[in-house]
Design an enzyme around this catalytic site. Structure first.
Site, PDB file in Angstrom:
ATOM      1  N   LYS A  53       1.067  -0.919   0.049  1.00 41.41           N
ATOM      2  CA  LYS A  53      -0.377  -0.525  -0.333  1.00 41.41           C
ATOM      3  C   LYS A  53       1.302   1.559  -0.223  1.00 41.41           C
ATOM      4  O   LYS A  53       0.330   2.151  -1.329  1.00 41.41           O
ATOM      5  CB  LYS A  53      -1.082   0.020   1.147  1.00 41.41           C
ATOM      6  CG  LYS A  53      -1.680  -0.970   1.025  1.00 41.41           C
ATOM      7  CD  LYS A  53      -2.832  -1.267   2.207  1.00 41.41           C
ATOM      8  CE  LYS A  53      -3.862  -2.805   1.602  1.00 41.41           C
ATOM      9  NZ  LYS A  53      -4.698  -2.815   3.562  1.00 41.41           N
ATOM     10  N   GLN A  97      -4.822  -2.082   9.178  1.00 41.15           N
ATOM     11  CA  GLN A  97      -5.188  -3.013   8.972  1.00 41.15           C
ATOM     12  C   GLN A  97      -5.371  -4.725   9.379  1.00 41.15           C
ATOM     13  O   GLN A  97      -4.909  -4.260  10.543  1.00 41.15           O
ATOM     14  CB  GLN A  97      -3.489  -3.488   8.142  1.00 41.15           C
ATOM     15  CG  GLN A  97      -3.087  -5.025   7.467  1.00 41.15           C
ATOM     16  CD  GLN A  97      -3.497  -5.181   5.850  1.00 41.15           C
ATOM     17  OE1 GLN A  97      -3.258  -3.743   5.485  1.00 41.15           O
ATOM     18  NE2 GLN A  97      -4.106  -5.748   5.827  1.00 41.15           N
ATOM     19  N   ASP A 120     -11.418   2.271   3.199  1.00 35.19           N
ATOM     20  CA  ASP A 120     -12.161   0.186   2.843  1.00 35.19           C
ATOM     21  C   ASP A 120     -13.964   0.793   2.757  1.00 35.19           C
ATOM     22  O   ASP A 120     -14.397  -0.466   2.266  1.00 35.19           O
ATOM     23  CB  ASP A 120     -11.551   0.037   4.235  1.00 35.19           C
ATOM     24  CG  ASP A 120     -10.351  -0.816   4.012  1.00 35.19           C
ATOM     25  OD1 ASP A 120      -9.819  -0.862   3.014  1.00 35.19           O
ATOM     26  OD2 ASP A 120      -9.129  -0.696   5.158  1.00 35.19           O
TER      27      ASP A 120
END
Ligand code: NDP
Length: 286
Positions: A53, A97, A120
């Site tokens: 990322k 995460q 997200d």
């Protein structure tokens, strides 16, 4: 023989476009998209994802910060960091995460992220927007699949789409995105009866099961578009949820594993961060 859907090439192309839009945004507004990634603990797979990322951000000209916290980090310390990032004007996207260590409640942590920075799209506010069809931040994996379908000229309109898997991250948002594009959608899961028969009716078959080579030739209609979300580490290497060799001769288009859906996921995270930065720039306009 099926056309191979090349996610790697599509992702590279999209990243080029994101980089160009980022350059224009910076020039016009002075805003550089900023992504903060928080990793708690030492899960090796998570470390790789976080690294990828970070690399993706560099590639498209974003500002990025990563926070690597020890596995025994307490809830309050993690929530404090998220609150600080919520108020940080240089950060437009915050990503925690997953999975988190067991002592941290994932839902509480996710909900602490400001919805406009929830790249997200896991917060209830963003899930609600996706259900109602009024959204601009989209869960990355389903968003990547929709982009692939569009790039490869597959319109879901009027098609029967079967999604195998109903997770909050993949299956459910996938079904909703297909529905918003006028597919007739069936969602299957571990309690589904006649799975094979239902899959055989699919014009578009999305496998998000997490079981190696679960979708076999006898479950696929001739000419179907087959999307394999699965990432399964086996002794013979990385394999998807679809038996590629068996299914490929029947399908009209198919994603390989690796090199299909996977490369699109981080790209869509970058796309969401750019979208969030654009919204922030609009809000800051005098
Ligand atoms: P989950 O384990 O959360 O969900 C799996 C789903 O499959 C569940 O809904 C489950 O049903 C269903 N299922 C399990 N067994 C069967 C069965 N025998 N018949 C029908 N349905 C079944 O997984 P995720 O959705 O998070 O991920 C799915 C796969 O996608 C994994 O391999 C994961 O690694 C991969 N993945 C890939 C990404 C990418 O970027 N390419 C991103 C995210 C995930 P039930 O709900 O009834 O238990």
């Amino acid at each position: 023989m099926a056309e191979r859907i090349d996610g790697k090439a599509a992702a590279a192309d999209l990243r080029g476009r994101i980089a160009e839009e980022t350059r224009v945004l910076k020039e016009k507004t002075g805003v550089t998209p900023g992504l903060a990634v928080i990793l708690v603990g030492d899960d090796p797979a998570s470390r790789v994802y976080v690294q990828n990322k970070k690399r993706g951000c560099e590639e498209v000209g974003f500002y990025s910060r990563s926070f690597h916290l020890p596995a025994d980090t307490g809830m309050e310390a993690l929530l404090d960091l998220i609150r600080t990032l919520n108020g940080d004007e240089a950060i437009h996207g915050i990503l925690v995460q997953l999975p988190l260590p067991a002592h941290l409640d994932e839902k509480t942590v996710t909900e602490a992220i400001a919805p406009e920075k929830d790249v997200d799209a896991f917060t209830y506010a963003n899930v609600g927007r996706i259900v109602s069809g009024d959204f601009d931040l989209v869960p990355c994996t389903p968003a990547g699949i929709m982009a692939l379908l569009s790039i490869y000229g597959v319109s879901p309109d009027g098609k029967h789409a079967v999604v195998v898997g109903r997770s909050n991250i993949v299956g459910k948002p996938m079904a909703l995105l297909l529905l918003h594009q006028n597919a007739t959608v069936t969602i299957c899961h571990s309690h589904t009866k006649n799975l094979k028969e239902i899959c055989r009716e699919a014009d578009i078959l999305v496998a998000a099961v997490g079981k190696p080579r679960f979708i076999t030739r006898d479950m696929v209609k001739e000419g179907a578009v087959v999307i394999d979300v699965g990432i399964n580490r086996t002794e013979t290497g990385l394999v998807g949820d679809v038996d590629y060799e068996g299914v490929e001769p029947l399908a009209s288009k198919i994603t390989p594993v690796p090199g299909g859906v996977g490369p699109m996921t981080i790209t869509m995270l970058l796309q969401n961060t750019l979208t969030a930065a654009k919204r922030a720039a609009e809000r800051e306009k005098p």
